[in-house]
Scaffold this motif. Structure first.
Motif, PDB file in Angstrom:
ATOM      1  N   GLU A   1       0.827  -1.211   0.000  1.00  0.00           N
ATOM      2  CA  GLU A   1       0.000   0.000   0.000  1.00  0.00           C
ATOM      3  C   GLU A   1       0.861   1.260   0.000  1.00  0.00           C
ATOM      4  OE1 GLU A   1      -0.367  -2.594   1.911  1.00  0.00           O
ATOM      5  OE2 GLU A   1      -2.472  -3.258   1.938  1.00  0.00           O
ATOM      6  N   MET A   2       1.982   1.221   0.716  1.00  0.00           N
ATOM      7  CA  MET A   2       2.868   2.389   0.764  1.00  0.00           C
ATOM      8  C   MET A   2       3.522   2.651  -0.590  1.00  0.00           C
ATOM      9  SD  MET A   2       4.381   1.590   4.570  1.00  0.00           S
ATOM     10  CE  MET A   2       5.692   2.801   4.560  1.00  0.00           C
ATOM     11  N   ILE A   3       3.860   1.588  -1.302  1.00  0.00           N
ATOM     12  CA  ILE A   3       4.384   1.754  -2.664  1.00  0.00           C
ATOM     13  C   ILE A   3       3.308   2.353  -3.560  1.00  0.00           C
ATOM     14  CG2 ILE A   3       5.165   0.513  -4.719  1.00  0.00           C
ATOM     15  CD1 ILE A   3       6.642  -1.424  -2.880  1.00  0.00           C
ATOM     16  N   SER A   4       2.062   1.896  -3.376  1.00  0.00           N
ATOM     17  CA  SER A   4       0.955   2.467  -4.156  1.00  0.00           C
ATOM     18  C   SER A   4       0.782   3.952  -3.858  1.00  0.00           C
ATOM     19  CB  SER A   4      -0.353   1.716  -3.837  1.00  0.00           C
ATOM     20  OG  SER A   4      -0.294   0.378  -4.276  1.00  0.00           O
ATOM     21  N   MET A   5       0.948   4.338  -2.586  1.00  0.00           N
ATOM     22  CA  MET A   5       0.861   5.759  -2.229  1.00  0.00           C
ATOM     23  C   MET A   5       1.897   6.576  -2.994  1.00  0.00           C
ATOM     24  SD  MET A   5       0.490   5.582   1.925  1.00  0.00           S
ATOM     25  CE  MET A   5      -0.779   4.602   2.720  1.00  0.00           C
ATOM     26  N   ILE A   6       3.122   6.082  -3.019  1.00  0.00           N
ATOM     27  CA  ILE A   6       4.203   6.802  -3.706  1.00  0.00           C
ATOM     28  C   ILE A   6       3.882   6.936  -5.190  1.00  0.00           C
ATOM     29  CG2 ILE A   6       6.631   6.688  -4.372  1.00  0.00           C
ATOM     30  CD1 ILE A   6       7.167   5.270  -1.687  1.00  0.00           C
TER      31      ILE A   6
ATOM     32  N   ILE B   1       3.229  10.517  -7.408  1.00  0.00           N
ATOM     33  CA  ILE B   1       4.326  10.990  -8.271  1.00  0.00           C
ATOM     34  C   ILE B   1       3.862  12.063  -9.258  1.00  0.00           C
ATOM     35  CG2 ILE B   1       5.991  10.357 -10.061  1.00  0.00           C
ATOM     36  CD1 ILE B   1       6.365   7.691  -8.664  1.00  0.00           C
ATOM     37  N   PRO B   2       2.808  11.835 -10.060  1.00  0.00           N
ATOM     38  CA  PRO B   2       2.421  12.883 -11.017  1.00  0.00           C
ATOM     39  C   PRO B   2       1.932  14.160 -10.343  1.00  0.00           C
ATOM     40  CG  PRO B   2       0.803  11.110 -11.025  1.00  0.00           C
ATOM     41  CD  PRO B   2       1.977  10.631 -10.221  1.00  0.00           C
ATOM     42  N   VAL B   3       1.321  14.043  -9.172  1.00  0.00           N
ATOM     43  CA  VAL B   3       0.871  15.231  -8.441  1.00  0.00           C
ATOM     44  C   VAL B   3       2.074  16.091  -8.064  1.00  0.00           C
ATOM     45  CG1 VAL B   3      -0.392  16.065  -6.417  1.00  0.00           C
ATOM     46  CG2 VAL B   3      -1.108  13.951  -7.540  1.00  0.00           C
TER      47      VAL B   3
ATOM     48  N   VAL C   1      -7.430   9.691  -0.071  1.00  0.00           N
ATOM     49  CA  VAL C   1      -7.144   8.435  -0.769  1.00  0.00           C
ATOM     50  C   VAL C   1      -6.075   7.645  -0.029  1.00  0.00           C
ATOM     51  CG1 VAL C   1      -6.179   7.434  -2.862  1.00  0.00           C
ATOM     52  CG2 VAL C   1      -7.863   9.249  -3.044  1.00  0.00           C
ATOM     53  N   LEU C   2      -5.023   8.323   0.430  1.00  0.00           N
ATOM     54  CA  LEU C   2      -3.966   7.639   1.163  1.00  0.00           C
ATOM     55  C   LEU C   2      -4.489   7.070   2.478  1.00  0.00           C
ATOM     56  CD1 LEU C   2      -0.854   9.976   0.646  1.00  0.00           C
ATOM     57  CD2 LEU C   2      -1.781   8.216  -0.853  1.00  0.00           C
TER      58      LEU C   2
ATOM     59  N   GLY D   1       4.846   7.149   3.151  1.00  0.00           N
ATOM     60  CA  GLY D   1       4.558   7.101   1.715  1.00  0.00           C
ATOM     61  C   GLY D   1       4.554   8.477   1.077  1.00  0.00           C
ATOM     62  N   TYR D   2       3.852   9.412   1.692  1.00  0.00           N
ATOM     63  CA  TYR D   2       3.752  10.773   1.153  1.00  0.00           C
ATOM     64  C   TYR D   2       5.104  11.469   1.136  1.00  0.00           C
ATOM     65  CZ  TYR D   2       2.689  15.780   1.025  1.00  0.00           C
ATOM     66  OH  TYR D   2       2.675  17.120   0.714  1.00  0.00           O
TER      67      TYR D   2
END
Length: 430
Positions: free
Chosen positions: A230-235, A239-241, A345-346, A362-363
């Protein structure tokens, strides 16, 4: 005791106020970096002093992952409210410390050492601010208003950027260059101390939002061991943001002044107005996500990015300043959706017991690795390829990667981890 689903306007203002300070301080430092370089470093080389000042800014970003571990632990073990109180105290202390700090002329290189130390402390404190305040708001909100609640944190962030650009501009307009270099640069930092004190007073009355769990295993360890996917998904999602924000409001501003010969004042005016554009659109985007779910909103933003990135970037390279302004505004509008929904979302990805740790790590890892490095990466790509559109390909790659995570986001009204199915609707009905 937690006070879930009892979010008040005062609570929103109190929780988000620290984010105004965070981004106010960041923007003020960037705006005053040339003066800070002359004041705190040897003046033998103007370029070297300016680069040194920006390097100190980068040090603050590199400290964020450390802060995410510290404040993640505080938030999950002691509570969200203590994390917010400690973070705003440290940020306010840092702002005032810079405002009263002796210069290189007074104490030599010790001034630069003190500046670096203070920025490290601020970087650690900042790591706990955005995520802890956002988590508290989201957890305190009714289930059908979670995205709207989270959007206020991003709104406060943008307001901090706008005020951070406005205050140094106003102060410098009222002083001569000699006065600004002598003592005027201190004023914006001292104002930051006032903002911190105000935020602290407001936050004392906040209610805790989480039911804390006792465990022999530190929450940071649990987050990494049990929720690393999940933390990888957060990163990946962020990224585009991060890339788009730093590409449009940091790299592009420098590019416009150095390569397109747009005046610094005009570039700053464009950025300030378009930061307001982001702020204005953030809250409606949060409201929309509550109505239709986060996936359609983020999916639309990603697809618009892929379609519009080339024409918007072309406009920012046009000779007509109106085209430049509209191109940046287009990017700003797209960026608003990502910031509006990000914290909620996070939060939805991980359970409450380790939420501060997982979301903070993650953030902040994303901001440290992909956010702060974007201007450098964009400059390097353009230099190596001799293609002014190379940064566009970087943004496109980041956006395509994020689509994998966006497509897997839960549908509207889905239960969060640790939340029983149907709990959201029952809580709302109650």
């Amino acid at each position: 005791m937690p006070n879930a689903h009892k979010l008040t306007p005062r609570g929103i203002f109190a929780a988000s106020s620290g984010n105004v300070l965070e981004w106010y301080d960041f923007t003020v430092y960037g705006f005053l970096a040339p003066i800070i370089g002359r004041v705190f470093f040897p003046q033998d080389d103007v370029l070297a002093t300016t680069l040194s000042a920006f390097a100190v800014l980068a040090v603050g970003y590199l400290a964020r992952p450390i802060g995410s571990v510290i404040f993640g632990h505080i938030g999950d073990r002691m509570g969200r409210k203590p994390a917010l109180l400690i973070s705003v105290i440290l940020m306010g202390f840092g702002s005032v410390a810079i405002g009263v700090m002796p210069t290189h002329e007074q104490i030599g290189m010790a001034a630069a050492v003190l500046l670096v130390a203070v920025r490290i402390v601020q970087g650690i404190a900042v790591a706990g601010e955005y995520t802890s305040s956002g988590i508290l708001l989201v957890e305190s909100a009714p289930p059908r208003r979670r995205y709207l609640a989270g959007s206020w944190i991003a709104f406060a962030m943008m307001i901090g950027c706008v005020v951070g650009a406005a205050v140094p501009a106003i102060v410098s307009s009222q002083m001569s260059e000699e006065m600004m270099t002598s003592w005027g640069w201190r004023v914006p930092f001292l104002i930051g101390g006032v903002v911190a004190l105000t935020s602290l007073i407001l936050r004392i009355g906040l209610n805790e939002s989480a039911s804390l769990e006792e465990s022999d295993t530190p929450p940071v360890v649990r987050a990494v061991r049990e929720h690393w996917r999940e933390m990888i998904s957060m990163i990946i999602l962020m990224i585009p943001v991060a890339v788009l924000y730093f590409l449009v409001f940091t790299y592009a501003s420098s590019f416009l002044t150095e390569q397109m010969h747009v005046s610094t004042a005009t570039a700053l005016d464009f950025s300030t107005i378009n930061l307001v554009t982001v702020a204005v659109l953030i809250v409606p985007a949060g409201y929309l996500a509550d109505a239709i779910g986060p996936r359609p909103v983020l999916l639309a933003a990603a697809l618009i990015t892929l379609v519009a990135v080339y024409p918007f970037w072309s406009m920012m390279h046009a000779s007509d300043l109106t085209d430049v302004f509209v191109g940046q505004m287009g990017f700003a509008a797209i960026n608003a959706a990502g910031w509006a929904l990000s914290i909620t979302v996070l939060c939805a990805m991980v359970p409450m017991a380790i939420r501060c740790s997982a979301v903070s790590i993650g953030y902040n890892l994303c901001m440290a690795i992909f956010g702060g490095t974007t201007p450098f990466v964009a400059t390097y790509l353009v230099s190596r390829t001799s293609d002014d559109f190379a940064p566009v390909y970087y943004l496109v790659a980041a956006t395509l990667l994020s689509l994998i995570v966006i497509w897997r986001l839960p549908r509207k009204g889905a239960a969060w981890p640790g939340e029983a199915a149907g709990a959201s609707s029952k809580a709302e009905a109650a």
